[in-house]
Write an enzyme that holds these catalytic residues in place. Structure first.
Site, mmCIF file in Angstrom:
data_model
loop_
_atom_site.group_PDB
_atom_site.id
_atom_site.type_symbol
_atom_site.label_atom_id
_atom_site.label_comp_id
_atom_site.label_asym_id
_atom_site.label_seq_id
_atom_site.Cartn_x
_atom_site.Cartn_y
_atom_site.Cartn_z
ATOM 1 N N LYS A 78 -10.751 -1.713 6.293
ATOM 2 C CA LYS A 78 -9.844 -1.532 7.248
ATOM 3 C C LYS A 78 -10.681 -0.767 8.358
ATOM 4 C CE LYS A 78 -5.938 2.258 7.573
ATOM 5 N NZ LYS A 78 -5.328 3.334 6.818
ATOM 6 N N ARG A 92 0.211 10.621 -0.170
ATOM 7 C CA ARG A 92 0.483 11.123 1.401
ATOM 8 C C ARG A 92 1.730 12.484 0.370
ATOM 9 N NH1 ARG A 92 -0.245 8.029 6.875
ATOM 10 N NH2 ARG A 92 -1.844 6.845 6.131
ATOM 11 N N GLU A 138 0.049 -1.274 -0.220
ATOM 12 C CA GLU A 138 0.157 -0.018 0.092
ATOM 13 C C GLU A 138 0.749 1.601 0.289
ATOM 14 O OE1 GLU A 138 -2.370 0.587 3.234
ATOM 15 O OE2 GLU A 138 -2.901 3.220 2.752
ATOM 16 N N THR A 158 -4.622 5.955 1.375
ATOM 17 C CA THR A 158 -5.560 7.662 1.752
ATOM 18 C C THR A 158 -6.019 7.920 0.615
ATOM 19 O OG1 THR A 158 -3.191 7.512 3.100
ATOM 20 C CG2 THR A 158 -4.272 9.147 3.008
HETATM 21 C C1 3PG Z 1 -1.951 4.737 8.152
HETATM 22 O O1 3PG Z 1 -2.598 4.891 7.369
HETATM 23 O O2 3PG Z 1 -1.367 6.119 8.792
HETATM 24 C C2 3PG Z 1 -1.428 3.738 8.998
HETATM 25 O O3 3PG Z 1 -2.893 3.370 10.000
HETATM 26 C C3 3PG Z 1 -0.546 3.284 9.338
HETATM 27 O O4 3PG Z 1 -0.284 3.278 11.721
HETATM 28 P P1 3PG Z 1 1.410 2.768 11.680
HETATM 29 O O5 3PG Z 1 2.146 4.443 11.601
HETATM 30 O O6 3PG Z 1 0.409 2.997 13.182
HETATM 31 O O7 3PG Z 1 1.144 1.712 11.577
#
Ligand code: 3PG
Length: 221
Positions: free
Chosen positions: A139, A55, A51, A79
Site C-alpha cells: 500500500k 480503529r 478492508e 490498520t
Molecule cells: C486510511 O487508512 O485512513 C486511508 O488511507 C483512507 O484515506 P482516505 O480517507 O483519504 O481515503
C-alpha cells in the site's frame, strides 16, 4: 464484467486481493449492526474485498459478522500496527491484512496466520525492507500527501517489480490517474463508505458509489 461473480481461491495472495476490483474500500465501523448491510451494499455494487480498519472497539466483531453472514464478501482487516493484531484479525475471520506501515515482526505475524499483508510504505527504504521479507505488493500510504502519482512514476524505475495500492487522499476524481499507472493494481479509499451514509443506513448510496468505483479501469492487471 462483474468481478463479484468470479470464484476466488481459498488462500488468497496479496495480488488476488489487489486485482479483484479497482478499489478497496477503507471502512470505519462504530456499530456492529452496520457491518452486514454495508458489506451487502458494497458487494451488490461490485466490490467484495473489504478492508475493515481496526480503529474502533467494534472492528473485530464487524469482521466476524461479515465473514459469517456475507459469503460473497471477503473481509480483511486494516490498520494492523502490532504483531498481535494479525492473530486477532485471523481469529475474527479476516482473509487479508493492510497496515499503515511495515515492520518485519508484523510481516512474520501475518505469514504465521496465513494472512496476505499489504503493508503501507512511503519511502524507498520502506519498500526495500518489505521486499527483503519477500513482499512485492504494497500500500502506498498516505499516497497524496507523500507524492501522489509523481512518486509512483519515480518508483517504477528502481522498483519495477513492485505493485502498489495507493491509499490516502484518493477519490472518484483522482482515482483514474492513479489506476492508469503500470505499477498501480488498485487504489484504496474511504470515499465509498461516507460516515454520514453509514450512520443513516443509506445503503443505496453506498451501493451506487461501489458500482461507480467497480467500473474504473486499471492498467496493470
Ligand atoms: C486510511 O487508512 O485512513 C486511508 O488511507 C483512507 O484515506 P482516505 O480517507 O483519504 O481515503
Amino acid at each position: 464484467m462483474n468481478a463479484v461473480r468470479q470464484p476466488l481461491p481459498a488462500n488468497l495472495t496479496a495480488l488476488d486481493v489487489m486485482t479483484d476490483a479497482p478499489v478497496i474500500p477503507v471502512i470505519v465501523l462504530n456499530d456492529v449492526a452496520h457491518a452486514v448491510p454495508l458489506a451487502r451494499a458494497l458487494v451488490a455494487g461490485g466490490i467484495r474485498m473489504l478492508e475493515v480498519t481496526l480503529r474502533t472497539p467494534q472492528a473485530l466483531a464487524c469482521i466476524e459478522a461479515i465473514a459469517r453472514e456475507v459469503p460473497d464478501a471477503v473481509a480483511g482487516a486494516g490498520t494492523l500496527r502490532r504483531p498481535e493484531d494479525a492473530q486477532a484479525a485471523a481469529n475474527a475471520g479476516a482473509r487479508f491484512a493492510v497496515s499503515p506501515g511495515y515492520t518485519s515482526a508484523l510481516g512474520a505475524a501475518c505469514r504465521a496466520v496465513h494472512l496476505p499483508l499489504l503493508p503501507g510504505v512511503a519511502t524507498g527504504s520502506e519498500i526495500m525492507m518489505a521486499m527483503a521479507d519477500g513482499i512485492t505488493e504494497m500500500k502506498f500510504f498516505p499516497a497524496l500527501q507523500a507524492g501522489g502519482t509523481a512518486m509512483l512514476k519515480a518508483w517504477h524505475g528502481p522498483f519495477f517489480d513492485v505493485r502498489f495500492c495507493p491509499t490516502g487522499g484518493i477519490s472518484t476524481s483522482n482515482a483514474p490517474e492513479f489506476l492508469a499507472l503500470p505499477n498501480v493494481a488498485c487504489v484504496g479509499g474511504s470515499w465509498l463508505t461516507p460516515a454520514d451514509a453509514v450512520l443513516a443506513g443509506d445503503w443505496a448510496r453506498i451501493e451506487s458509489l461501489a458500482r461507480e468505483a467497480s467500473q474504473f479501469r486499471t492498467r496493470s492487471k
